[in-house]
Design a protein around this motif. Sequence first.
Motif, PDB file in Angstrom:
ATOM      1  N   ASN A  64      27.011  57.010  48.109  1.00 45.27           N
ATOM      2  CA  ASN A  64      26.152  58.156  47.842  1.00 45.27           C
ATOM      3  C   ASN A  64      25.725  58.197  46.373  1.00 45.27           C
ATOM      4  N   HIS A  65      24.881  59.197  46.042  1.00 47.58           N
ATOM      5  CA  HIS A  65      24.332  59.281  44.680  1.00 47.58           C
ATOM      6  C   HIS A  65      25.439  59.400  43.639  1.00 47.58           C
ATOM      7  N   PHE A  66      26.426  60.251  43.924  1.00 46.84           N
ATOM      8  CA  PHE A  66      27.500  60.468  42.961  1.00 46.84           C
ATOM      9  C   PHE A  66      28.313  59.201  42.753  1.00 46.84           C
ATOM     10  N   GLU A  67      28.621  58.505  43.832  1.00 50.50           N
ATOM     11  CA  GLU A  67      29.384  57.261  43.718  1.00 50.50           C
ATOM     12  C   GLU A  67      28.584  56.183  42.995  1.00 50.50           C
ATOM     13  N   ALA A  68      27.261  56.165  43.224  1.00 52.50           N
ATOM     14  CA  ALA A  68      26.414  55.185  42.534  1.00 52.50           C
ATOM     15  C   ALA A  68      26.428  55.422  41.028  1.00 52.50           C
ATOM     16  N   LEU A  69      26.262  56.694  40.620  1.00 50.74           N
ATOM     17  CA  LEU A  69      26.284  57.003  39.186  1.00 50.74           C
ATOM     18  C   LEU A  69      27.678  56.773  38.609  1.00 50.74           C
ATOM     19  N   SER A  70      28.716  57.184  39.363  1.00 48.79           N
ATOM     20  CA  SER A  70      30.084  57.001  38.881  1.00 48.79           C
ATOM     21  C   SER A  70      30.412  55.522  38.707  1.00 48.79           C
ATOM     22  N   SER A  71      29.974  54.698  39.662  1.00 50.14           N
ATOM     23  CA  SER A  71      30.259  53.269  39.580  1.00 50.14           C
ATOM     24  C   SER A  71      29.498  52.627  38.429  1.00 50.14           C
ATOM     25  N   ALA A  72      28.235  53.069  38.233  1.00 48.35           N
ATOM     26  CA  ALA A  72      27.464  52.555  37.099  1.00 48.35           C
ATOM     27  C   ALA A  72      28.093  53.001  35.785  1.00 48.35           C
ATOM     28  N   LEU A  73      28.533  54.274  35.733  1.00 42.21           N
ATOM     29  CA  LEU A  73      29.181  54.782  34.523  1.00 42.21           C
ATOM     30  C   LEU A  73      30.540  54.127  34.299  1.00 42.21           C
ATOM     31  N   ALA A  74      31.188  53.719  35.394  1.00 46.81           N
ATOM     32  CA  ALA A  74      32.474  53.031  35.256  1.00 46.81           C
ATOM     33  C   ALA A  74      32.299  51.745  34.467  1.00 46.81           C
ATOM     34  N   ALA A  75      31.120  51.156  34.570  1.00 47.71           N
ATOM     35  CA  ALA A  75      30.836  49.937  33.814  1.00 47.71           C
ATOM     36  C   ALA A  75      30.326  50.266  32.418  1.00 47.71           C
ATOM     37  N   THR A  76      29.555  51.361  32.286  1.00 44.83           N
ATOM     38  CA  THR A  76      28.965  51.681  30.987  1.00 44.83           C
ATOM     39  C   THR A  76      29.874  52.563  30.137  1.00 44.83           C
ATOM     40  N   VAL A  77      30.419  53.649  30.752  1.00 42.74           N
ATOM     41  CA  VAL A  77      31.386  54.460  30.011  1.00 42.74           C
ATOM     42  C   VAL A  77      32.699  53.705  30.051  1.00 42.74           C
ATOM     43  N   GLY A  78      32.817  52.750  29.193  1.00 42.42           N
ATOM     44  CA  GLY A  78      33.984  51.882  29.195  1.00 42.42           C
ATOM     45  C   GLY A  78      34.308  51.454  27.780  1.00 42.42           C
ATOM     46  N   MET A  79      34.681  50.204  27.634  1.00 41.05           N
ATOM     47  CA  MET A  79      35.091  49.723  26.334  1.00 41.05           C
ATOM     48  C   MET A  79      33.944  49.720  25.323  1.00 41.05           C
ATOM     49  N   GLY A  80      32.709  49.700  25.801  1.00 36.86           N
ATOM     50  CA  GLY A  80      31.577  49.775  24.890  1.00 36.86           C
ATOM     51  C   GLY A  80      31.568  51.074  24.113  1.00 36.86           C
ATOM     52  N   ASN A  81      32.128  52.141  24.719  1.00 36.90           N
ATOM     53  CA  ASN A  81      32.159  53.440  24.060  1.00 36.90           C
ATOM     54  C   ASN A  81      33.313  53.582  23.081  1.00 36.90           C
ATOM     55  N   ILE A  82      34.396  52.865  23.344  1.00 34.88           N
ATOM     56  CA  ILE A  82      35.569  52.967  22.472  1.00 34.88           C
ATOM     57  C   ILE A  82      35.527  51.905  21.384  1.00 34.88           C
ATOM     58  N   SER A  83      35.450  50.647  21.794  1.00 37.98           N
ATOM     59  CA  SER A  83      35.470  49.573  20.795  1.00 37.98           C
ATOM     60  C   SER A  83      34.071  49.111  20.416  1.00 37.98           C
ATOM     61  N   GLY A  84      33.100  49.248  21.344  1.00 39.57           N
ATOM     62  CA  GLY A  84      31.735  48.834  21.026  1.00 39.57           C
ATOM     63  C   GLY A  84      31.153  49.630  19.873  1.00 39.57           C
ATOM     64  N   VAL A  85      31.416  50.947  19.865  1.00 37.79           N
ATOM     65  CA  VAL A  85      30.941  51.795  18.771  1.00 37.79           C
ATOM     66  C   VAL A  85      31.638  51.408  17.468  1.00 37.79           C
ATOM     67  N   ALA A  86      32.929  51.098  17.560  1.00 37.06           N
ATOM     68  CA  ALA A  86      33.670  50.682  16.368  1.00 37.06           C
ATOM     69  C   ALA A  86      33.111  49.378  15.801  1.00 37.06           C
ATOM     70  N   VAL A  87      32.781  48.446  16.687  1.00 35.36           N
ATOM     71  CA  VAL A  87      32.162  47.189  16.254  1.00 35.36           C
ATOM     72  C   VAL A  87      30.842  47.476  15.547  1.00 35.36           C
ATOM     73  N   ALA A  88      30.064  48.404  16.119  1.00 37.07           N
ATOM     74  CA  ALA A  88      28.770  48.761  15.527  1.00 37.07           C
ATOM     75  C   ALA A  88      28.947  49.336  14.130  1.00 37.07           C
ATOM     76  N   LEU A  89      29.903  50.244  13.975  1.00 38.99           N
ATOM     77  CA  LEU A  89      30.136  50.863  12.669  1.00 38.99           C
ATOM     78  C   LEU A  89      30.669  49.849  11.657  1.00 38.99           C
ATOM     79  N   ALA A  90      31.480  48.919  12.132  1.00 42.57           N
ATOM     80  CA  ALA A  90      32.029  47.902  11.227  1.00 42.57           C
ATOM     81  C   ALA A  90      30.953  46.949  10.724  1.00 42.57           C
ATOM     82  N   THR A  91      29.976  46.661  11.574  1.00 39.12           N
ATOM     83  CA  THR A  91      28.945  45.688  11.206  1.00 39.12           C
ATOM     84  C   THR A  91      27.693  46.319  10.620  1.00 39.12           C
ATOM     85  N   GLY A  92      27.393  47.551  10.995  1.00 35.90           N
ATOM     86  CA  GLY A  92      26.143  48.153  10.563  1.00 35.90           C
ATOM     87  C   GLY A  92      26.251  49.468   9.837  1.00 35.90           C
ATOM     88  N   GLY A  93      27.461  50.036   9.737  1.00 32.82           N
ATOM     89  CA  GLY A  93      27.627  51.308   9.056  1.00 32.82           C
ATOM     90  C   GLY A  93      27.298  52.487   9.960  1.00 32.82           C
TER      91      GLY A  93
END
Length: 463
Positions: A64-93
Amino acid sequence: MEAIENFLVAFSNTAWGMPLLILLMGGGFFFMFYSGFLPFRHLGHSVNVLRGKYDDPNDPGDINHFEALSSALAATVGMGNISGVAVALATGGPGVLFWMWVSAFVGMATKFFTCSLAIMYRGKDTKGHPQGGPMYVVTEGLGKKWKPLAVFFAVAGLFGTLPIFQANQLTQVILEVVLVPNGLVAGNTFWPSLIIGFVLVIITSLVIFGGIERIGQVAGKMVPSMVVLYMLAVFYIMAVNYTAVPAAFALIFEDAFSADAVLGGAVGAIIIAGARRAAFSNEAGIGTASMMHGAAKTDEPIREGLVAMLGPLIDTIIVCTLTGLAIIVTGAWQNSDGNGVTMTATAFDTAIPGIGSYILVLCVLIFAFTSLFSYSYYGTKCFSFLFGARYKHYYNYFYVTTIIFGAVATITAVIALIDGMYAMMAIPTMVSALLLSPKVMAAARAYFKRMREFKQEHKELKV
């Protein structure tokens, strides 16, 4: 090994040049203005769709719609939000965060178009099962003569959706926050990393071999709780450092245009850095989310596009911002020697001494595992397109094996490989979406006309 790492870094930097930036962000601005800011004008309706108000169990699709968004967010709201942002700040300020916001806003419009097309031009795999994603949008929407572009996406997708970044960062946080500080590991960390990798393989296999239905069910239960838990922790960090929040925002805006901290005033470079990390975070324009939303139970393309556009809002505007602020207000971006998840752990431990890093470990476990589960689905879809649906389960064996590589590899090599493949995936996704954008707008006008007529009829019946 160093030669391979250097090659991957060179490949990634070349791929993320100005032409791709123009395609991704320029294309997003085009979608935003061409649609008349449609995604933003219908946020309320998209929330109602997400709540299941228009769900029909008889519609084609798997989740269903909720599961589709949740599954997509499970891939996007992930390590990119925790360590990906840190990598960005370390390399670009800190200024990178501003350009991540810009990318997310235009990414909402991009997600609306690409995910509407995923339903509009669903194809069928070799078993006759309906499938969505950029490769089917290309072949069904643009025609068979465009198939090389679809194959290009699928090949890049086989590698761009590998779980190596999640495995790498999960291993790093377990080692540096739990095992090493408590004296459980000392010296060479190769063998402990290898053991952690094998454990991740076992846990991931238990879920992903159950197929998209099980992934959707698991993600639907875990994603809301992981977002709430993480947000509460970061809100506490910001409350403890509330006096530093205004200065943090000022620094973000100032650094976004001066970029003096790291890149010597190269504003173009910091924009590219922000776009890279935003693309890794919310995947707008990359095409992975289109594959997940293409599995939604609906025959209304616009409806799914409206649900999908919430992804960048939740993922980048909210979650990535919270991570970035936590790192900036605690000074971890300047005081930490670590890159990636280690920097975020430093921020948590600074604001919540003693237990902060352990709270982060719990968040990381949930974030990383849900990402590991969802990414496998993307890879199997690409594999099915290339080699046939009856062979797709073979990809999962390759997928779980690479978890071990991610656990022992360097973060530089891992990010370079994923970034480079994401860049390759964005080309077919954005080209097909731009060419087919008039079809989306025609469908949107027809859809909202039906919605207005439906509301009018119900209003007259009540009278």
